[in-house]
Scaffold this motif. Sequence first.
Motif, PDB file in Angstrom:
ATOM      1  N   ARG A  18      54.685 122.252  -9.936  1.00  0.00           N
ATOM      2  CA  ARG A  18      55.918 121.518  -9.633  1.00  0.00           C
ATOM      3  C   ARG A  18      55.706 120.035  -9.863  1.00  0.00           C
ATOM      4  NH1 ARG A  18      59.519 125.324 -10.019  1.00  0.00           N
ATOM      5  NH2 ARG A  18      59.291 126.985  -8.494  1.00  0.00           N
TER       6      ARG A  18
ATOM      7  N   ASP B 164      70.343 127.527 -21.250  1.00  0.00           N
ATOM      8  CA  ASP B 164      69.298 128.223 -22.007  1.00  0.00           C
ATOM      9  C   ASP B 164      68.231 127.223 -22.450  1.00  0.00           C
ATOM     10  OD1 ASP B 164      70.601 130.584 -21.661  1.00  0.00           O
ATOM     11  OD2 ASP B 164      71.367 130.751 -23.707  1.00  0.00           O
ATOM     12  N   HIS B 165      68.674 126.052 -22.896  1.00  0.00           N
ATOM     13  CA  HIS B 165      67.747 125.021 -23.336  1.00  0.00           C
ATOM     14  C   HIS B 165      66.895 124.547 -22.158  1.00  0.00           C
ATOM     15  CE1 HIS B 165      66.083 121.724 -25.574  1.00  0.00           C
ATOM     16  NE2 HIS B 165      66.499 120.869 -24.661  1.00  0.00           N
ATOM     17  N   PHE B 166      67.574 124.336 -21.047  1.00  0.00           N
ATOM     18  CA  PHE B 166      66.897 123.876 -19.837  1.00  0.00           C
ATOM     19  C   PHE B 166      65.822 124.873 -19.399  1.00  0.00           C
ATOM     20  CE2 PHE B 166      67.349 124.994 -15.273  1.00  0.00           C
ATOM     21  CZ  PHE B 166      66.522 124.012 -14.741  1.00  0.00           C
TER      22      PHE B 166
ATOM     23  N   ILE C 215      62.432 124.319 -20.824  1.00  0.00           N
ATOM     24  CA  ILE C 215      61.570 123.240 -20.343  1.00  0.00           C
ATOM     25  C   ILE C 215      61.160 123.475 -18.893  1.00  0.00           C
ATOM     26  CG2 ILE C 215      62.452 121.481 -21.920  1.00  0.00           C
ATOM     27  CD1 ILE C 215      64.083 120.348 -19.564  1.00  0.00           C
ATOM     28  N   PHE C 216      61.820 124.391 -18.270  1.00  0.00           N
ATOM     29  CA  PHE C 216      61.531 124.679 -16.878  1.00  0.00           C
ATOM     30  C   PHE C 216      60.593 125.874 -16.804  1.00  0.00           C
ATOM     31  CE2 PHE C 216      62.151 126.482 -12.726  1.00  0.00           C
ATOM     32  CZ  PHE C 216      62.223 125.360 -11.925  1.00  0.00           C
TER      33      PHE C 216
ATOM     34  N   GLU D  27      59.460 128.995 -15.582  1.00  0.00           N
ATOM     35  CA  GLU D  27      60.005 130.039 -14.703  1.00  0.00           C
ATOM     36  C   GLU D  27      58.890 130.520 -13.778  1.00  0.00           C
ATOM     37  OE1 GLU D  27      63.121 131.634 -14.471  1.00  0.00           O
ATOM     38  OE2 GLU D  27      64.104 130.352 -15.951  1.00  0.00           O
ATOM     39  N   GLN D  28      59.133 130.402 -12.493  1.00  0.00           N
ATOM     40  CA  GLN D  28      58.160 130.863 -11.513  1.00  0.00           C
ATOM     41  C   GLN D  28      58.813 131.879 -10.585  1.00  0.00           C
ATOM     42  OE1 GLN D  28      56.603 127.125  -9.821  1.00  0.00           O
ATOM     43  NE2 GLN D  28      54.742 127.593 -10.918  1.00  0.00           N
ATOM     44  N   PRO D  29      57.999 132.719  -9.982  1.00  0.00           N
ATOM     45  CA  PRO D  29      58.560 133.755  -9.100  1.00  0.00           C
ATOM     46  C   PRO D  29      59.363 133.174  -7.941  1.00  0.00           C
ATOM     47  CG  PRO D  29      56.162 133.613  -8.857  1.00  0.00           C
ATOM     48  CD  PRO D  29      56.535 132.768 -10.039  1.00  0.00           C
TER      49      PRO D  29
END
Lengths: 290, 290
Positions: free
Chosen positions: B141, B280-282, B285-286, B288-290
């Motif tokens: 994070r 979708d673009h975001f 760059i993010f 993805e975490q559980p």
Amino acid sequence: MDKLCIIGVGLIGGCLALAQRQAGFRGEIVGCDRDGSALEEALALGIIDRAEVEPARAVAGADTVVVAVPVGAMEAVFAAIAPHLDPGAVITDVGSTKASVVTAARSVWSSLPPGFVPAHPIAGTEKSGVGAAFPTLFRGRKVILTPLPETSPAALERVRTLWRDTGAEVVVMPVAHHDEVLAATSHLPHLLAFTLVDTLARMDDSWEIFRYAAGGFRDFTRIASSDPVMWHDICFANREAILGVLTRLEEDLDTLRAAIDRGDGEYVKAVFQRAKRARDHFSTIFIEQP
Amino acid sequence: MDKLCIIGVGLIGGCLALAQRQAGFRGEIVGCDRDGSALEEALALGIIDRAEVEPARAVAGADTVVVAVPVGAMEAVFAAIAPHLDPGAVITDVGSTKASVVTAARSVWSSLPPGFVPAHPIAGTEKSGVGAAFPTLFRGRKVILTPLPETSPAALERVRTLWRDTGAEVVVMPVAHHDEVLAATSHLPHLLAFTLVDTLARMDDSWEIFRYAAGGFRDFTRIASSDPVMWHDICFANREAILGVLTRLEEDLDTLRAAIDRGDGEYVKAVFQRAKRARDHFSTIFIEQP
Ligand SMILES: NC(=O)c1ccc[n+]([C@@H]2O[C@H](COP(=O)([O-])OP(=O)(O)OC[C@H]3O[C@@H](n4cnc5c(N)ncnc54)[C@H](OP(=O)(O)O)[C@@H]3O)[C@@H](O)[C@H]2O)c1
Ligand SMILES: NC(=O)c1ccc[n+]([C@@H]2O[C@H](COP(=O)([O-])OP(=O)(O)OC[C@H]3O[C@@H](n4cnc5c(N)ncnc54)[C@H](OP(=O)(O)O)[C@@H]3O)[C@@H](O)[C@H]2O)c1
């Protein structure tokens, strides 16, 4: 059920085919889509047994026909299949709105076939296309059936079994009630998520904004990745109910803004407390699934 | 760092203590909270080594003090600890808004100590309390530091290391920029989620509505389970920036409502398409975490 025909081989149609297979359905599954590549993909993935581009050929001999296209395309599909359906065929759909689908059916069939059973599985993802299909989408979820006065009990039973086999819980309710409930819990949240993301994306420093978004934002906006055509169709198919809840939400949002503006902390805290209580209570009745 | 003092032993304070332990911190962790049961729980869970109810005793001898109370309580805590801090102590916070925390500090210290480093970990859950703490919350994070002209480079480094040890990526930016970005991606979504859930909960058939909610609604409204007091504080601590984005959102929502009302499908589709593209673009760059 011996021959299941699915028109619209996308996410929902594909998930239903896979779920039926997993439940032990041994008959033929025929897929029909205007998108040839979707049919090829579905064949390659073993989701359907046979692909047809012509609705007439697809429904011939089918005892159960499931229409799984966007709600705006339902009327055209009903018109294309109507002359070719087997006399005893059960016809059902998966559309996210129900009054509009019933209106579409009534404008195609001067008197509705007793085999017609409107349905809506309350399950989905923000992905679309048959490539995103998986067999367990409906497990533990609800499927709402909105049978009409013309619907025969036998057809209702067939569709109930079709969905129960997928692991879903089947619920029956009137068309109008379905549309009001779904406007509140599904259609309105989608509109909010789409609007929020668009509002932020149009700000000057939108890239900078999205860079610092956290998990809460990711979850909150996930549904904004949903298919724009499908959601466009839903907006207009359920326009009155959506405008009703949207207007209420706008009023409440405006009242909250005014309270923040004038420094009314008690009002703001009361809203947040009621919301938390309702959401926490709701999560106890909602089966948390991955 | 030899002695770490955490004032406000809740979710964020607890996660930080656990993350520091996991990163190999061998010094003493002192917890201070007005809530005695939180302190007892933290001791029982092995999250802190020592519990103090008096801020004066808690900060005595601490080289690093982290204030992790709701932003509305920051000023009172600063006032309580100011006379008792060690001369070289680094003081930092975890508040979700930064201008308000800086204002609180400036009203307590006539000249800000060089050890003061405002900070905000962009990580959290809808749960609160030390019982919900876990050591990996900050991993992968971002943590935003907003140092001031008075802040010493050594203090900035100490806080940077404190957070880097938890697995977070540390970013430095001006106070005002932090507050605008967070108003958009965090504060506004929380207001929308709280308002939506409250609007629906106040409808006559709210129970019936929530019964048929699906996964999209669950994700969309998860943040409405967040702590009302913390979010009340944030609303007023970052009022101007929040009112700015909220007004924009309300205008866009109103324009969308009008488009649905007059049947302007092209407008509606364009909003949904832009939003989907941005989301979708975001998501690329993010992480993805559980
Ligand atoms: N996704 C969800 O979360 C969800 C949940 C519950 C219910 N539903 C409902 O399920 C239905 C299908 O949604 P979906 O998510 O499965 O969409 P999808 O993945 O996009 O699949 C729809 C399929 O129907 C095809 N199609 C569109 N118009 C057609 C026409 N006139 N004739 C034949 N095929 C046509 C599409 O082809 P093209 O690609 O060429 O358009 C596509 O292959 C919609 O009514 C939706 O409201 C969706
Ligand atoms: N949760 C998140 O997602 C998140 C993310 C990033 C940053 N933050 C920020 O982190 C801070 C703490 O949030 P949290 O989620 O950890 O909250 P939390 O779990 O509720 O913990 C806050 C703790 O501070 C105590 N406290 C409140 N006022 C106090 C005072 N005047 N003196 C001493 N202790 C006091 C509370 O005790 P009582 O229970 O008696 O009130 C509670 O034990 C807030 O500033 C928040 O904005 C939160």
